[in-house]
Design an enzyme around this catalytic site. Sequence first.
Site, PDB file in Angstrom:
ATOM      1  N   ALA A  63     -44.753 -20.013  37.998  1.00 17.16           N
ATOM      2  CA  ALA A  63     -43.965 -20.810  38.936  1.00 17.16           C
ATOM      3  C   ALA A  63     -42.923 -19.963  39.667  1.00 17.16           C
ATOM      4  CB  ALA A  63     -43.286 -21.965  38.200  1.00 17.16           C
ATOM      5  N   VAL A  88     -43.523 -26.265  35.065  1.00 13.03           N
ATOM      6  CA  VAL A  88     -42.627 -25.607  34.116  1.00 13.03           C
ATOM      7  C   VAL A  88     -42.283 -26.635  33.042  1.00 13.03           C
ATOM      8  CG1 VAL A  88     -40.477 -24.309  33.837  1.00 13.03           C
ATOM      9  CG2 VAL A  88     -41.655 -24.292  36.047  1.00 13.03           C
ATOM     10  N   THR A  93     -35.142 -22.290  25.211  1.00  8.71           N
ATOM     11  CA  THR A  93     -34.132 -21.415  25.801  1.00  8.71           C
ATOM     12  C   THR A  93     -33.800 -21.888  27.215  1.00  8.71           C
ATOM     13  OG1 THR A  93     -35.689 -19.896  26.868  1.00  8.71           O
ATOM     14  CG2 THR A  93     -35.179 -19.485  24.525  1.00  8.71           C
ATOM     15  N   HIS A  95     -34.412 -20.513  29.869  1.00  5.32           N
ATOM     16  CA  HIS A  95     -35.401 -19.986  30.815  1.00  5.32           C
ATOM     17  C   HIS A  95     -35.887 -21.080  31.772  1.00  5.32           C
ATOM     18  CE1 HIS A  95     -39.571 -18.700  31.940  1.00  5.32           C
ATOM     19  NE2 HIS A  95     -38.929 -17.575  32.178  1.00  5.32           N
TER      20      HIS A  95
END
Length: 171
Positions: A63, A88, A93, A95
């Site tokens: 992505a 996604v 985390t 991220h």
Amino acid sequence: MASVNLSDYKPINIANAEEISVGIVFSVWNSFATHGMRDGAVGVLTKEGILKENIKIFEVPGAFELSYAAMQLCKTGKFDAVIAIGCVIRGETPHFDYVCSAVAQGIKDCNILTETPAIFCVLTDDTKEQSIARSGGTLGNKGVEAAATALQMVEFRRAVRLKESPIGFGK
């Protein structure tokens, strides 16, 4: 979580559809979702009269790379619209937050810095099940919605160039 299929759309009946060119860039990461959205988008585009040879499909690893690829496609001026498709899924985390924010900003930049409408079709879900539901499952297919949006933006762009209102006001 939504409980209805949000992907029903009314046929657009776009004029001169055979002249329209659409670029689709999709992420290979989480392909269980992105392939379904890609196919949903292509299905709507062809149903609306876009010629298959005028739909160009490009893949990128994840992505995060969608912003770069979409910008490159938009800058060519060869496409009437570009659709960026990705998925996604939240992990343990931060991220997820960084990737989602960067991609959203990158697609926004395509819209501001080029003349080509760029459509954000990136699932940002908490679970794989949510992504499945939104990529052709029980809640519809965001690729269908993205293709319909792309065609509406092509019509908007045409109307602006002709200084007309796409819904009939101001004529």
